[in-house]
Design a protein around this motif. Sequence first.
Motif, short mmCIF file in Angstrom:
data_model
loop_
_atom_site.label_atom_id
_atom_site.label_comp_id
_atom_site.label_asym_id
_atom_site.label_seq_id
_atom_site.Cartn_x
_atom_site.Cartn_y
_atom_site.Cartn_z
N HIS A 148 -39.28 -33.32 -9.62
CA HIS A 148 -38.76 -31.94 -9.13
C HIS A 148 -37.30 -31.74 -10.08
O HIS A 148 -37.33 -30.57 -10.57
CB HIS A 148 -38.55 -31.86 -7.73
CG HIS A 148 -39.60 -31.78 -6.90
ND1 HIS A 148 -40.62 -30.78 -7.00
CD2 HIS A 148 -40.18 -32.81 -5.90
CE1 HIS A 148 -41.84 -30.99 -6.04
NE2 HIS A 148 -41.39 -32.33 -5.79
N GLU A 149 -36.42 -32.56 -10.11
CA GLU A 149 -35.43 -32.34 -10.94
C GLU A 149 -35.37 -32.26 -12.13
O GLU A 149 -35.22 -31.31 -13.02
CB GLU A 149 -34.33 -33.45 -10.73
CG GLU A 149 -33.72 -33.59 -9.33
CD GLU A 149 -32.97 -32.20 -9.23
OE1 GLU A 149 -32.02 -31.77 -9.98
OE2 GLU A 149 -32.72 -31.87 -8.13
N ALA A 150 -36.36 -32.98 -12.92
CA ALA A 150 -36.82 -32.87 -14.36
C ALA A 150 -37.42 -31.48 -14.50
O ALA A 150 -37.33 -30.83 -15.66
CB ALA A 150 -37.59 -34.07 -14.63
N LYS A 151 -38.38 -30.96 -13.73
CA LYS A 151 -39.18 -29.88 -13.84
C LYS A 151 -37.91 -28.40 -13.87
O LYS A 151 -38.26 -27.97 -14.63
CB LYS A 151 -40.31 -29.66 -12.54
CG LYS A 151 -40.83 -28.16 -12.66
CD LYS A 151 -41.64 -28.02 -14.00
CE LYS A 151 -42.37 -26.82 -14.03
NZ LYS A 151 -42.34 -25.81 -14.91
N ARG A 152 -37.10 -28.73 -12.93
CA ARG A 152 -36.23 -27.75 -12.90
C ARG A 152 -35.47 -27.75 -14.25
O ARG A 152 -34.99 -26.48 -14.87
CB ARG A 152 -35.16 -27.82 -11.86
CG ARG A 152 -35.84 -27.34 -10.28
CD ARG A 152 -34.83 -27.30 -9.28
NE ARG A 152 -34.39 -28.35 -8.87
CZ ARG A 152 -34.92 -29.11 -7.68
NH1 ARG A 152 -35.80 -28.49 -6.94
NH2 ARG A 152 -34.40 -30.15 -7.34
N ALA A 153 -35.19 -28.76 -14.62
CA ALA A 153 -34.18 -29.09 -15.97
C ALA A 153 -35.10 -28.32 -17.13
O ALA A 153 -34.84 -27.62 -17.96
CB ALA A 153 -33.89 -30.10 -16.31
N GLN B 100 -31.75 -25.30 -30.08
CA GLN B 100 -30.48 -25.60 -29.81
C GLN B 100 -30.13 -25.60 -28.18
O GLN B 100 -29.78 -26.46 -27.63
CB GLN B 100 -29.31 -25.00 -30.96
CG GLN B 100 -29.25 -25.33 -32.20
CD GLN B 100 -28.59 -24.79 -32.84
OE1 GLN B 100 -27.46 -23.79 -32.11
NE2 GLN B 100 -28.26 -24.92 -34.30
N LYS B 101 -30.26 -24.20 -28.11
CA LYS B 101 -29.98 -23.94 -26.50
C LYS B 101 -30.94 -24.77 -25.60
O LYS B 101 -30.21 -25.51 -24.51
CB LYS B 101 -29.93 -22.57 -26.22
CG LYS B 101 -29.36 -22.09 -24.93
CD LYS B 101 -27.98 -22.30 -24.84
CE LYS B 101 -27.13 -21.48 -25.34
NZ LYS B 101 -25.46 -21.74 -25.32
N ALA B 102 -32.38 -24.84 -26.04
CA ALA B 102 -33.22 -25.57 -24.93
C ALA B 102 -32.71 -27.28 -24.90
O ALA B 102 -32.63 -27.67 -23.71
CB ALA B 102 -34.81 -25.57 -25.71
N LEU B 103 -32.42 -27.56 -26.00
CA LEU B 103 -31.86 -29.20 -26.10
C LEU B 103 -30.53 -29.35 -25.23
O LEU B 103 -30.35 -30.35 -24.82
CB LEU B 103 -31.97 -29.56 -27.41
CG LEU B 103 -33.26 -29.94 -28.09
CD1 LEU B 103 -32.98 -30.28 -29.68
CD2 LEU B 103 -34.20 -30.76 -27.60
N ALA B 104 -29.66 -28.56 -25.53
CA ALA B 104 -28.33 -28.47 -24.96
C ALA B 104 -28.75 -28.53 -23.25
O ALA B 104 -27.86 -29.42 -22.50
CB ALA B 104 -27.68 -27.39 -25.09
N TYR B 105 -29.49 -27.44 -22.82
CA TYR B 105 -29.94 -27.60 -21.37
C TYR B 105 -30.45 -28.84 -20.96
O TYR B 105 -30.19 -29.35 -19.90
CB TYR B 105 -30.66 -26.15 -21.10
CG TYR B 105 -29.76 -25.15 -20.59
CD1 TYR B 105 -29.82 -24.72 -19.30
CD2 TYR B 105 -29.04 -24.27 -21.47
CE1 TYR B 105 -28.97 -23.63 -19.05
CE2 TYR B 105 -28.17 -23.38 -21.05
CZ TYR B 105 -28.26 -22.75 -19.85
OH TYR B 105 -27.36 -21.95 -19.64
N LEU B 106 -31.42 -29.31 -21.58
CA LEU B 106 -32.02 -30.54 -21.33
C LEU B 106 -31.10 -31.78 -21.37
O LEU B 106 -30.89 -32.46 -20.24
CB LEU B 106 -32.93 -31.08 -22.24
CG LEU B 106 -34.38 -30.09 -22.22
CD1 LEU B 106 -35.61 -30.52 -23.21
CD2 LEU B 106 -35.13 -30.41 -20.87
N GLN B 107 -30.17 -31.77 -22.08
CA GLN B 107 -29.19 -32.82 -22.06
C GLN B 107 -28.29 -32.56 -20.96
O GLN B 107 -27.76 -33.51 -20.22
CB GLN B 107 -28.39 -32.84 -23.47
CG GLN B 107 -29.22 -33.15 -24.78
CD GLN B 107 -28.32 -32.83 -25.96
OE1 GLN B 107 -27.14 -32.36 -26.09
NE2 GLN B 107 -28.89 -33.09 -27.11
N GLU B 108 -27.95 -31.39 -20.65
CA GLU B 108 -26.88 -31.33 -19.55
C GLU B 108 -27.54 -31.61 -18.23
O GLU B 108 -26.76 -32.23 -17.25
CB GLU B 108 -26.35 -29.99 -19.68
CG GLU B 108 -25.12 -29.73 -18.72
CD GLU B 108 -24.05 -30.31 -18.84
OE1 GLU B 108 -23.33 -30.69 -17.87
OE2 GLU B 108 -23.87 -30.88 -19.83
#
Length: 160
Positions: free
Chosen positions: A32-37, A68-76
Amino acid sequence: MAKLVFSVLMIVIWWMLHALQMDEELAMGTVHEAKRAVDRAAHAAAQQLDRDKLELGVLSIKAEFAEQKALAYLQENLSLDAGLNPQPGSFLRDPAEVRLFKIVNEGVVYPYTYRNSLYDYEVTLDRPGVILIVHVKYPRLFGVLAPVEWDLKGSAELVY
């Protein structure tokens, strides 16, 4: 004596079943947390408007900023480093893997239906958007059980 041995054996079995149930609950919390990310990352990527094309009246997503933005959000949101490896304190133990990052821009007729039979995914976009599929693995608490793996799918459209 037989009742005592039987009781101890039943208590051990009950504890093992309880531990397996807790492991399943942790796995569901992880998915669930990963899906939200993934959903947040797709949405952030879809909002990267190409201003040069907008001046010409064309709605479009700027590809390099979107990725870049997608990867930044996944990382965060998943506590990952630049290589998508988990940092200390992350609920993941294995690296996340971006399996698909696709931008659907002005080159198609809307509404556009994207289909991917490999991941059994279909989504209809009414305007430019992003499709993101990320592979996540949850390590089981018991070494005898194989890890649980998911291909988490997300998509978002440009909001204007």
